[in-house]
Every structure is written in structure tokens, then in C-alpha cells.
Design a protein around this motif. Structure first.
Motif, short mmCIF file in Angstrom:
data_model
loop_
_atom_site.label_atom_id
_atom_site.label_comp_id
_atom_site.label_asym_id
_atom_site.label_seq_id
_atom_site.Cartn_x
_atom_site.Cartn_y
_atom_site.Cartn_z
N ILE A 165 11.21 -54.64 -8.21
CA ILE A 165 10.20 -55.70 -8.21
C ILE A 165 10.71 -57.00 -8.82
O ILE A 165 10.19 -58.09 -8.53
N GLU A 214 2.18 -52.89 -6.76
CA GLU A 214 3.00 -53.70 -7.65
C GLU A 214 3.24 -55.09 -7.07
O GLU A 214 3.14 -56.11 -7.76
N THR A 218 2.00 -58.95 -8.21
CA THR A 218 3.00 -60.00 -8.43
C THR A 218 2.59 -61.31 -7.77
O THR A 218 2.78 -62.39 -8.34
#
Length: 630
Positions: A165, A214, A218
């Protein structure tokens, strides 16, 4: 024109979209369509088709790499745009609008493209064979700006065994900065994170779902801030503004401190402002168009906003009260308005149920926040929520809203004044009034547009441009992570915007906790737990690698169950010896202090770490005494 953001979320499928509420919200409120693909279905070929509308047989990008006959070698991941045949979409658009500006943030074949801003991964290859992570930018100064603010591009989390990520988060932050500072008409952003775990584990694996969530988190600030910028222009249009007035409103909001700070950080305020602006737009549409159905839409948006924060309910109640006093009243008494109110109540129900079953902890948090110190700052904060250099235009916009000639929008002006008074009386924080600032900014756009049309046009245009430009520069320095960490303290930014300093020192904090763990005998380390003074410290430990489980009695963290079965040692973070919380643990000794390495005065600098044998009695017994709301 409205700015266009094109996100290439590689590997996104309808199934994974269900686990990405922010992106899914865009699809639900706008439109979605299933895309076919090209052969080969790989990044470089697909992106080149998106940008040219041609098949690989025409644009020439037949894979992520291919055999170059003239060189007799296979080359992968070439980067120059000259390899892509066909007319690019921005080249087509510039035939109609020559001044169109474009930013390319990590879409492939970026180097040499005729766009205004370029960011693409580009390692540094050393003579001894070493490869250091870096990026190529155009203009070149953009590279220093981004790496100073965001750190070196995390190349080794962009591809390879450690891909994760961090690279997509860096790219999203870079896109936020470019959109906030330069306002491109079209921004292309490549987010590769989903692709990693889809390839590692398959598209139906739990890891793929976790990666989707995730990535959605973000890009949330980027989407929310972009939506609010657009909504400011929409509200100006609903007030009767011209295209220039709408552009001025969006521009003023985009360069404002509220947009840059909330767009840089994922917080409840980020979405509170967006939802409030959305409700404002729906209400104004219903009030100005004679179409009460928009009241139902306003209720739906309000319900979603109440899931995030209760403040929006107070703001909308003040607006409705102003409408009942000033008019028009009839739209509030229609069936769509009543049904919209029902939807809003449904949105509030989960929050109210949780609060009632847990003793209304939010009321105790509010009590701890309220204070005389907040009251002193409420009015000054109103001047800097956007920019002190735009205050004359914003003041004129507010005055315009308070006049009868403002029509239905007049209620929002008086609701804003009532909200500021309410914040003053209750001792709340000054930024609580930010939700109604987009309507003030929209009105300022109309006033500024009219002012530009009169008198010395060039001089007035230059003055507005200077005010917007200075606002952008100063708000970016204060609100974004531009200033080097080593200069945050001496620059005064840490005093003006404490959130800037609170982003510093977390790796050092994790390292201090890790060092405290190593002071334990090896046979006790696996049984240790961390008890943190606040939720930020607990979260930092939870996100760290190889650290014990973390717990805290601070605010919402207190409602996760305590480690009732834990029998090992406890590492306390942020508690001074002798403090009330420390007295609930036995055998404590100081194991270190946190030092962020910059002498930066933030909440964690100098925090004491203690290693204790365990709680007095059991965790369940002491837990109520460890809970605190502030």
C-alpha cells in the motif's frame, strides 16, 4: 470547466467494489459501466488504449514489454511516451480548448508526454549496480517538492516481493498536492495496489478484499476534497452564478486552508464538510428549481453524514430554522421533505443506539473539549478557514447572503452566523463552522465575478489572482507536508497547525516501544502487551511490525475489550511515573523516552515508556479506572 480526475484502480471488479464504500458511492450516485479489455490484458496495453481509443495493433503497445527487432533484445517497462502511437485524449481535447492542463501521476509511458505535470517512478542506477528508489517529474522542481513533503518514492513497494500500500498511498498524496496547488483540468492517477494481492492470492481471496478496503481508505481524502471543490462551484451555480463565478468559488475553496488540511488527512472533518456541502446543494436545488424531490436527496445525504458525525445534524437544523423564519417555508412541509427527514433519522439511528447503550460517551468527550481557550479562537479561525487574503471577498459574500436579494440562499447566511454563535456559547472548536463555509465561498464567487466585470478589469483580475495565489502558497506551506521536518518548529508552522507536528515521529515512537520490549527477558516478550495513553499511540503500535498487541482506555479505544486473559508484562506509553493510571500497575520501571530526532514539540516527544509486571488485580477489575475521554 469542471476538473476531471481519472483513477486507474488496477484489478477493480464489481465484487471488490462492494468493499470500497467511497468508490462505490461515486458509482451509486453517478454511473458505472463494465469495461471490456484488450489483449493482452496488461497495464501498459490497457492504459494506452484508454488514452488513445486505439487497439494495441494501432498504438503499438503490445504488452508490458516486447522484442525490439532493431536492437535484438526484449525490453520491459519502457517509459517514453513516444512509443505510444495515436492521438492522446488530451491532444484531442486541446483542439477544442487549447489551454487545457493535464497532470499524469504514474500512468505508464509518462516521460516525454506533452502534459503539464508528470510524476513517474524512475530509479537511480549506480555504476556499481546498486539501484536507489526515486521518481522522474516534470517540471523537475516538482520532484524536490514531492520528496521533501512525502519522502522518497517507495519504489520497492511499487513492484517486487514487497509491493504494498505504501506506493499507492504516496501516489494518492502526490495527486492531492498537485490538484490542490496547480488545479489541472484533467488528472490521471494510477493506483496499483489491488493488483498485488489479486496476483498473489487470486481475485476472490480474503486478502484481495482487504486490499480493496485498504486502497479505498487511502484515496478517501482525495475523493472527499475533490467532491467539495466541485460542490462549491455547483452551489454558486444554484445561486445564479456564471461559469466564471462557479470557477472562482471552486478555486477559492481549493486553495483554502480547510480544503488543504482536511484533504491531506483522513478525519471526520474531511467528510463532515463534504456531506454538509452536499446537503446544501440539494436543498438549494429544491428551493430554487421548484422540484421538492431534491429534499429527499438532501435527507439521504444528511443520513449518510450523520453516520460520520452528529454536527451536520445541528447545522441542517439551523438552516431549517432559518428557512421557517425567513422563508420559503412551503418546501419544508412537502412529502419529499418529510420523507427526507425520515431518511436522515434512519442514518442517525445506529449512532444513537450505540451512544445510548454505552452511556453517551460523546457527551463526555464534548465536555472535555469545550473551554474558554476555544472561545478565544472561534472568530479568528473563521478568517483563516479559507484565507485571510480572501477575507474581503468572503466578507462581501456573507453580506450578500444576508440580503433579501439572495433569495432562498439567505437562510444559509443566517444559519452560518447562528452556528458561529452556538460554537462560541458552547466553547466548541472554531472549525465546527466549516461545514457552511462552501456556501459563503460560493456567494463570494458571485460577488467577485460581478466586481471583476466592473471598473479596471485587468487590475482587478490581477488583484484576485494575487490573493488566490498567495493564499495557495501560504496555506500549502501551513497545511500540507511541504516544510522539512527539521524546520517545522522554528518556522512556527507547528504552532499554527499542530496537526503538522503530530504527523512526525511515529517510526521513532515504534522504535522506542520495540526497544522497551527488548529489555524484557526473552521468555516474556511474546506475552507482553502495550497500554497506551491515547488512541494515536495505540494505533501506532498496532500498525508497527513485530510489536505486542496494543490497548488504550482513551475515547473509542476503551470500548475494545481489555486483554483479560493476558498474564505477561505491560509496557506503558505516555504515562509519567506516579500518574493515576501508572498506579494501577505494579513493578513499573522506566524503560526509555521517545525522541523524534528533531526536537519537535508534539504530544509524543519526551513521552516516558515504562515496563511493568502487570495490572493490580486483573485487567477486568482495573479497566473502568483506565478509561478517559478527552
Amino acid at each position: 470547466m469542471k476538473p476531471l480526475l481519472v483513477l486507474d484502480v488496477v484489478g477493480l471488479t464489481p465484487r471488490l467494489l462492494e468493499h470500497m464504500p467511497r468508490l462505490n458511492g461515486i458509482a451509486a450516485n453517478g454511473f458505472q459501466a463494465e469495461l471490456g479489455t484488450v489483449l493482452p490484458a496488461v497495464t501498459c496495453s490497457a492504459q494506452s488504449t484508454f488514452l488513445t481509443g486505439e487497439l494495441p495493433s494501432v498504438h503499438g503497445i503490445v504488452g508490458n514489454g516486447w522484442y525490439f527487432r532493431d536492437l535484438g533484445e526484449v525490453f520491459l517497462w519502457r517509459q517514453h511516451n513516444g512509443l505510444v502511437g495515436g492521438e492522446k485524449i488530451w491532444q484531442t481535447a486541446r483542439r477544442v480548448r487549447p489551454e487545457l492542463t493535464v497532470a499524469n501521476v504514474c500512468w505508464w509511458y509518462a516521460m516525454g508526454a506533452d502534459v503539464n505535470w508528470t510524476v513517474t517512478p524512475r530509479p537511480i542506477y549506480h555504476a556499481d549496480g546498486r539501484k536507489d528508489p526515486d521518481c522522474y517529474t516534470r517540471p523537475p522542481a516538482l520532484r524536490d517538492e514531492l520528496t521533501t513533503a512525502l519522502g522518497t518514492f517507495p519504489l520497492f513497494s511499487y513492484w517486487g516481493a514487497n509491493a504494498g500500500i505504501a506506493s499507492s498511498a504516496w501516489i494518492a498524496k502526490a495527486a492531492e498536492r498537485i490538484m490542490a496547488r496547480h488545479h489541472p483540468d484533467m488528472t490521471l492517477v494510477y493506483l496499483p495496489h489491488l493488483d498485488y494481492d489479486l496476483q498473489r492470492y487470486g481475485p476472490s481471496a480474503p486478502q484481495a478484499v482487504a486490499a480493496a478496503r485498504e486502497l479505498d481508505e487511502t484515496i478517501a481524502p482525495l475523493l472527499a476534497t475533490g467532491a467539495t471543490v466541485v460542490l462549491a462551484g455547483v452551489i454558486a451555480g444554484l445561486m445564479g452564478g456564471t461559469n466564471r463565478a462557479r470557477l472562482l468559488a471552486s478555486g477559492m475553496w481549493a486553495v483554502g486552508a480547510a480544503a488543504l488540511i482536511t484533504g491531506h488527512l483522513l478525519s471526520t472533518a474531511t467528510f463532515d464538510v463534504m456531506f454538509t456541502a452536499g446537503v446544501t446543494a440539494c436543498l438549494l436545488k429544491a428551493l430554487t428549481s421548484g422540484r421538492p424531490g431534491w429534499m429527499l436527496a438532501a435527507g439521504a445525504v444528511l443520513g449518510a453524514g450523520l453516520l460520520n458525525k452528529l454536527l451536520i445534524g445541528i447545522v441542517v437544523a439551523l438552516v431549517c430554522a432559518a428557512l421557517l423564519i425567513l422563508g420559503p417555508r412551503r418546501p419544508l412541509l412537502t412529502w419529499p421533505a418529510l420523507a427526507g427527514g425520515g431518511l436522515a433519522v434512519l442514518g442517525a439511528v445506529p449512532y444513537l443506539i450505540w451512544q445510548s447503550t454505552h452511556g453517551w460517551p460523546q457527551s463526555r468527550v464534548a465536555e472535555s473539549i469545550a473551554g474558554e481557550g476555544n472561545r478565544i479562537g472561534v472568530l479568528p479561525i473563521q478568517l483563516v478557514l479559507i484565507s485571510i487574503f480572501l477575507t474581503p471577498f468572503l466578507g462581501a459574500g456573507l453580506v450578500r447572503l444576508l440580503r433579501r436579494s439572495a433569495g432562498p440562499a439567505r437562510a444559509f447566511g443566517y444559519a452560518y452566523l447562528a452556528l458561529v454563535v452556538l460554537v462560541l456559547v458552547t466553547g466548541g472548536k472554531g472549525y465546527y463552522a466549516a461545514g457552511l463555509m462552501p456556501v459563503i465561498v460560493a456567494s463570494a464567487g458571485l460577488v467577485t465575478d460581478g466586481w471583476l466585470a466592473r471598473g479596471r478589469v485587468r487590475l482587478r483580475t490581477a488583484l484576485v489572482g494575487a490573493a488566490v495565489g498567495v493564499s495557495l502558497v501560504l496555506n500549502a506551506i501551513n497545511g500540507l507536508a511541504i516544510t522539512p521536518v527539521s524546520r517545522l518548529q522554528q518556522s512556527g508552522i507547528n504552532e499554527l497547525n499542530p496537526e503538522a507536528g503530530e504527523q512526525v515521529g511515529w517510526p521513532e515512537f515504534q522504535a522506542a516501544v520495540r526497544a522497551a520490549v527488548l529489555t524484557l527477558p526473552p521468555d516474556q516478550r511474546d506475552r507482553a502487551v502495550v497500554f497506551a495513553a491515547n488512541y494515536a499511540e495505540a494505533a501506532a503500535v498496532g500498525l508497527g511490525s513485530g510489536l505486542p498487541p496494543a490497548f488504550s482506555g482513551h475515547n473509542g479505544y476503551a470500548f475494545w475489550p481489555p486483554p483479560a486473559s493476558a498474564t505477561g508484562p505491560v509496557i506503558l506509553t505516555g504515562f509519567a511515573p506516579g500518574r493515576a493510571a501508572s498506579r494501577h500497575f505494579t513493578g513499573c520501571r522506566v524503560a526509555g523516552r521517545v525522541d523524534n530526532g528533531y526536537g519537535l514539540d508534539n504530544d509524543e516527544q519526551g513521552a516516558i515508556l515504562q515496563v511493568c509486571d502487570g495490572p493490580t488485580g486483573g485487567w477486568t477489575e482495573v479497566w473502568p479506572s483506565l478509561i478517559h475521554y478527552d
